[in-house]
Design an enzyme around this catalytic site. Structure first.
Site, PDB file in Angstrom:
ATOM      1  CE1 TYR A 146      -3.701   2.537   0.838  1.00 35.81           C
ATOM      2  CE2 TYR A 146      -2.152   3.353   2.471  1.00 35.81           C
ATOM      3  CZ  TYR A 146      -3.304   3.515   1.741  1.00 35.81           C
ATOM      4  OH  TYR A 146      -4.067   4.645   1.893  1.00 35.81           O
ATOM      5  CG  PHE A 207      -5.638  -5.304  17.885  1.00 34.49           C
ATOM      6  CD1 PHE A 207      -6.113  -6.544  18.298  1.00 34.49           C
ATOM      7  CD2 PHE A 207      -6.404  -4.585  16.977  1.00 34.49           C
ATOM      8  CE1 PHE A 207      -7.309  -7.063  17.802  1.00 34.49           C
ATOM      9  CE2 PHE A 207      -7.596  -5.088  16.477  1.00 34.49           C
ATOM     10  CZ  PHE A 207      -8.049  -6.327  16.895  1.00 34.49           C
TER      11      PHE A 207
END
Ligand code: UD2
Length: 318
Positions: A146, A207
């Site tokens: 990306y 996370f």
């Protein structure tokens, strides 16, 4: 009296593109949207549907892009597959959309005599390099496909401004949030997920230990940066960070969203996501000095607006 400028927004039915469409209409532009409606939605344009020309198709389709660019003075290229983890899984597909798509837009812009192309680049071009805050003068070091696609796109923009007389401006977005960012995917922006959970009364997951931080930027600030990038003289070939220049850890974010939603939000903690970077923070000096960009909506204010929006939306839907 001069005629209204004409703009094409690729990805204009998406989260950021649809906000940009509204703003450009208010500024007197004629607005056309190119969107393949994969993640974009016609509902995002519902309030302005009668004023916007919608061309449903794909940036991978060069003849279609050529057609959509006709008569435009400026192109805002927002269309992309925005998930970093998805680009790790499907690099050919994200290459085709994110890099070939940009090349298609630039080729059409040149052919059709577009004056300026404004591009939605990303903080992902900086990668893991730990120096903070990020400045545009730092060497890019993208780690995932990306970021490579966004960086290569930006380099193409530079070539177009140098070689073909198409003015180009690249905006390196940090962590954009606001209404219409879809919370449903596992890769959705963390704020969209946390606000959704806060208002449903379900528990968000962090996370890692929650000390990781980001430069969250409300969508109206990003729209303002786009407008400035399209209208300021003397900025062709330049790249600009678009953030707030403020860092917010995920643990702090939890408290801020709880406050905005009028609840106490506690999270459960799970191991950090593979490939997550720890920190991201923009130096926005260049955007301020050259574009006149000032992020008018703070993270707190943006959260308050987003919570109010989601509440209204749910009240309307029930
Ligand atoms: C953002 C952009 C991405 C790219 C990148 C550049 C979004 C959605 N993604 O990725 O396109 O430009 O920046 O560096 O804006 N997290 C949780 N719980 C959750 C979801 C996320 O703890 O339910 C964490 C996640 O592990 C990460 C942080 O929140 O540490 C931000 O995650 P994100 O997906 O919102 O955005 P990021 O920075 O990975």
């Amino acid at each position: 009296m001069t005629a209204s400028p004409r703009a094409l927004i690729t990805g204009g039915a998406g989260f950021i593109g649809s906000h940009l469409a509204e703003r450009l209409l208010r500024e007197g532009y004629k607005v056309r949207v190119l969107d393949n409606l994969t993640t974009g939605k016609t509902e995002n344009l519902a309030a302005i549907a009668k004023d916007v020309e919608l061309e449903v198709g794909d940036v991978r389709d060069q003849p279609f892009v050529d057609y959509a660019v006709r008569d435009c003075d400026v192109v805002f290229h927002e269309a992309a597959i925005v998930s970093v983890p998805y680009s790790v899984e499907q690099p050919q597909e994200t290459h085709d959309v994110n890099l070939q798509g940009t090349l298609n837009v630039l080729q059409s812009a040149r052919k059709r005599g577009v004056k300026r192309v404004v591009f939605a680049c990303s903080a992902a071009v900086y990668g893991e390099e730990p120096t903070m805050p990020k400045r545009e003068t730092m060497a890019p070091a993208p780690v995932a496909p990306y970021g490579v696609e966004k960086m290569a796109s930006e380099l193409y923009l530079g070539a177009w401004s140098a070689l073909y007389g198409v003015e180009t401006v690249s905006l390196r977005y940090f962590n954009v949030f606001g209404p219409r960012q879809d919370p449903k995917s596992a890769y959705s922006g963390v704020i969209s997920i946390f606000v959704d959970r806060a208002l449903r009364g379900t528990t968000p997951v962090i996370f890692g230990d929650g000390s990781q931080y980001r430069d969250f930027v409300y969508v109206d600030n990003v729209v303002e940066a786009n407008f400035l990038a399209a209208t300021r003289p003397g900025v062709s070939g330049r790249a600009y960070n678009v953030g707030c220049g403020a860092q917010t850890s995920l643990n702090d974010l939890l408290g801020m969203i709880g406050k905005a939603a009028g609840t106490t939000l506690t999270a459960t903690y799970q191991p950090a996501r593979a490939g997550d970077i720890h920190a991201s923070l923009a130096d926005i000096t260049r955007a301020r000095d050259e574009l006149g960009y000032v992020p008018k909506v703070s993270v707190e204010e943006g959260l308050a607006r987003l919570v109010a929006h989601v509440k209204r939306e749910r009240a309307g839907a029930s």
